[in-house]
Scaffold this motif. Structure first.
Motif, PDB file in Angstrom:
ATOM      1  N   GLN A  27     -50.614  13.476  39.126  1.00  0.00           N
ATOM      2  CA  GLN A  27     -49.290  13.380  38.535  1.00  0.00           C
ATOM      3  C   GLN A  27     -48.551  14.610  38.396  1.00  0.00           C
ATOM      4  N   ASP A  28     -49.222  15.904  38.387  1.00  0.00           N
ATOM      5  CA  ASP A  28     -48.509  17.162  38.288  1.00  0.00           C
ATOM      6  C   ASP A  28     -48.837  17.982  39.331  1.00  0.00           C
ATOM      7  N   GLN A  29     -48.220  18.258  40.308  1.00  0.00           N
ATOM      8  CA  GLN A  29     -48.345  19.402  41.309  1.00  0.00           C
ATOM      9  C   GLN A  29     -48.804  20.613  40.840  1.00  0.00           C
ATOM     10  N   ALA A  30     -48.339  20.902  39.689  1.00  0.00           N
ATOM     11  CA  ALA A  30     -48.609  22.187  39.314  1.00  0.00           C
ATOM     12  C   ALA A  30     -50.228  22.516  39.111  1.00  0.00           C
ATOM     13  N   GLN A  31     -50.921  21.427  38.819  1.00  0.00           N
ATOM     14  CA  GLN A  31     -52.442  21.464  38.509  1.00  0.00           C
ATOM     15  C   GLN A  31     -52.992  21.920  39.781  1.00  0.00           C
ATOM     16  N   LEU A  32     -52.398  21.224  41.092  1.00  0.00           N
ATOM     17  CA  LEU A  32     -53.216  21.549  42.485  1.00  0.00           C
ATOM     18  C   LEU A  32     -52.731  22.978  42.719  1.00  0.00           C
ATOM     19  N   TYR A  33     -51.696  23.565  42.433  1.00  0.00           N
ATOM     20  CA  TYR A  33     -51.314  24.957  42.541  1.00  0.00           C
ATOM     21  C   TYR A  33     -52.205  25.828  41.899  1.00  0.00           C
ATOM     22  N   ARG A  34     -52.571  25.553  40.637  1.00  0.00           N
ATOM     23  CA  ARG A  34     -53.739  26.292  39.870  1.00  0.00           C
ATOM     24  C   ARG A  34     -54.776  26.219  40.503  1.00  0.00           C
ATOM     25  N   ILE A  35     -55.333  25.327  41.188  1.00  0.00           N
ATOM     26  CA  ILE A  35     -56.610  25.123  41.963  1.00  0.00           C
ATOM     27  C   ILE A  35     -56.674  25.911  42.832  1.00  0.00           C
ATOM     28  N   ALA A  36     -55.700  25.980  43.926  1.00  0.00           N
ATOM     29  CA  ALA A  36     -55.532  26.728  45.094  1.00  0.00           C
ATOM     30  C   ALA A  36     -55.547  28.210  44.776  1.00  0.00           C
ATOM     31  N   GLU A  37     -55.036  28.687  43.753  1.00  0.00           N
ATOM     32  CA  GLU A  37     -54.713  30.060  43.343  1.00  0.00           C
ATOM     33  C   GLU A  37     -55.966  30.453  43.086  1.00  0.00           C
ATOM     34  N   ALA A  38     -56.916  29.707  42.231  1.00  0.00           N
ATOM     35  CA  ALA A  38     -58.191  29.969  41.638  1.00  0.00           C
ATOM     36  C   ALA A  38     -59.284  30.151  42.638  1.00  0.00           C
ATOM     37  N   LEU A  39     -58.983  29.123  43.714  1.00  0.00           N
ATOM     38  CA  LEU A  39     -59.955  29.373  44.910  1.00  0.00           C
ATOM     39  C   LEU A  39     -59.672  30.521  45.743  1.00  0.00           C
ATOM     40  N   ARG A  40     -58.397  30.916  45.868  1.00  0.00           N
ATOM     41  CA  ARG A  40     -57.856  32.022  46.598  1.00  0.00           C
ATOM     42  C   ARG A  40     -58.525  33.207  45.918  1.00  0.00           C
ATOM     43  N   LEU A  41     -58.473  33.473  44.695  1.00  0.00           N
ATOM     44  CA  LEU A  41     -58.890  34.484  43.847  1.00  0.00           C
ATOM     45  C   LEU A  41     -60.503  34.378  43.717  1.00  0.00           C
ATOM     46  N   ARG A  42     -61.233  33.518  44.086  1.00  0.00           N
ATOM     47  CA  ARG A  42     -62.598  33.001  43.834  1.00  0.00           C
ATOM     48  C   ARG A  42     -63.034  33.037  42.363  1.00  0.00           C
ATOM     49  N   ARG A  43     -62.200  32.607  41.499  1.00  0.00           N
ATOM     50  CA  ARG A  43     -62.577  32.124  40.249  1.00  0.00           C
ATOM     51  C   ARG A  43     -63.332  30.824  40.030  1.00  0.00           C
ATOM     52  N   ARG A  44     -64.161  30.804  39.320  1.00  0.00           N
ATOM     53  CA  ARG A  44     -65.211  29.821  39.127  1.00  0.00           C
ATOM     54  C   ARG A  44     -64.928  29.083  37.857  1.00  0.00           C
ATOM     55  N   SER A  45     -64.489  27.844  37.858  1.00  0.00           N
ATOM     56  CA  SER A  45     -64.216  27.230  36.437  1.00  0.00           C
ATOM     57  C   SER A  45     -63.953  25.807  36.760  1.00  0.00           C
ATOM     58  N   ARG A  46     -63.758  25.054  35.765  1.00  0.00           N
ATOM     59  CA  ARG A  46     -63.580  23.572  36.183  1.00  0.00           C
ATOM     60  C   ARG A  46     -61.792  23.270  35.805  1.00  0.00           C
ATOM     61  N   TYR A  47     -61.339  22.344  36.800  1.00  0.00           N
ATOM     62  CA  TYR A  47     -59.998  22.212  36.546  1.00  0.00           C
ATOM     63  C   TYR A  47     -59.565  20.986  36.518  1.00  0.00           C
ATOM     64  N   PRO A  48     -58.989  20.355  35.620  1.00  0.00           N
ATOM     65  CA  PRO A  48     -58.664  18.819  35.676  1.00  0.00           C
ATOM     66  C   PRO A  48     -57.441  18.910  36.298  1.00  0.00           C
ATOM     67  N   VAL A  49     -57.282  17.464  36.888  1.00  0.00           N
ATOM     68  CA  VAL A  49     -55.912  17.005  37.815  1.00  0.00           C
ATOM     69  C   VAL A  49     -55.894  15.377  37.275  1.00  0.00           C
ATOM     70  N   SER A  50     -54.650  15.139  36.790  1.00  0.00           N
ATOM     71  CA  SER A  50     -54.358  13.829  36.414  1.00  0.00           C
ATOM     72  C   SER A  50     -54.005  13.199  37.414  1.00  0.00           C
ATOM     73  N   VAL A  51     -54.438  11.908  37.928  1.00  0.00           N
ATOM     74  CA  VAL A  51     -54.390  11.345  39.089  1.00  0.00           C
ATOM     75  C   VAL A  51     -53.924   9.613  38.739  1.00  0.00           C
ATOM     76  N   THR A  52     -53.416   9.015  39.522  1.00  0.00           N
ATOM     77  CA  THR A  52     -53.052   7.492  39.563  1.00  0.00           C
ATOM     78  C   THR A  52     -53.617   7.057  40.977  1.00  0.00           C
ATOM     79  N   TRP A  53     -53.803   5.885  40.942  1.00  0.00           N
ATOM     80  CA  TRP A  53     -54.258   4.997  42.157  1.00  0.00           C
ATOM     81  C   TRP A  53     -54.459   3.658  41.927  1.00  0.00           C
ATOM     82  N   ASN A  54     -54.700   2.750  42.993  1.00  0.00           N
ATOM     83  CA  ASN A  54     -54.511   1.401  42.885  1.00  0.00           C
ATOM     84  C   ASN A  54     -55.958   0.832  43.115  1.00  0.00           C
TER      85      ASN A  54
END
Length: 197
Positions: free
Chosen positions: A50-77
């Protein structure tokens, strides 16, 4: 592996770009398939963020090798075609020296019940059900509603259960709100009354 399949929460292990490597039965059930058929599929093709910014935050954390939990709000059928909402929680599960870590993804499903469409037969209520709803809207207890309608408390609960199932209501407050929204109860009057009564 057996323990992974017995986890009741939908869970998957994905590669960094979101390719599913392993999924449990609960995750496969949300996609109306089997765990083996999820392998190799794109997680974000199945669950829409639902919010692409949440994905960018995860990608940046992976690039910087940060370890944490990241929530992503999603929809599906869901398998029946209804829209569902939930939250994916993404966590790293491997720590390779030179590569990007794999991801553990857990899905928390939000209970969503679509409102009954206007004019739908399921949005109607019998005279007894309507009377019970009016009494509840006025603040009556189950015992008071039973006394005023000439039913037992079990009889009142029976009608409320049937209405809850038909309207997809989670509780009595939602039942009363749906009664107003569907035109069973007259808006703007006190004490609450059934339309046409």
């Amino acid at each position: 592996m057996i323990l992974f399949d017995r986890i009741p929460m939908p869970v998957a292990v994905c590669g960094p770009p979101g390719t599913i490597m392993l999924a449990n039965a609960a995750m496969a059930a949300e996609c109306d398939t089997t765990p083996g058929r999820l392998k190799g599929q794109d997680l974000l093709g199945l669950f829409r963020p639902q919010d692409q910014a949440q994905l960018y935050r995860i990608a940046e954390a992976l690039r910087l090798r940060r370890r944490s939990r990241y929530p992503v709000s999603v929809t599906w059928n869901s398998p029946d075609g209804s829209a569902r909402e939930g939250e994916l929680t993404v966590d790293t599960v491997s720590d390779t020296a030179g590569g990007t870590p794999d991801l553990l993804v857990m899905l928390r499903v939000m209970e969503t019940r679509p409102p009954a469409p206007a004019g739908d037969a399921s949005a109607t209520a019998s005279a007894t059900e309507s009377r019970i709803l009016a009494l509840l809207a006025a603040g009556a207890t189950t015992a008071q509603a039973a006394h005023d309608t000439g039913l037992t408390t079990d009889g009142v609960n029976y009608h409320l259960r049937r209405l809850s199932q038909r309207w997809g209501a989670a509780n009595r407050t939602e039942l009363v709100a749906r009664a107003y929204a569907s035109g069973v109860l007259a808006p703007g009057v006190w004490p609450p009354r059934v339309v046409g009564a």
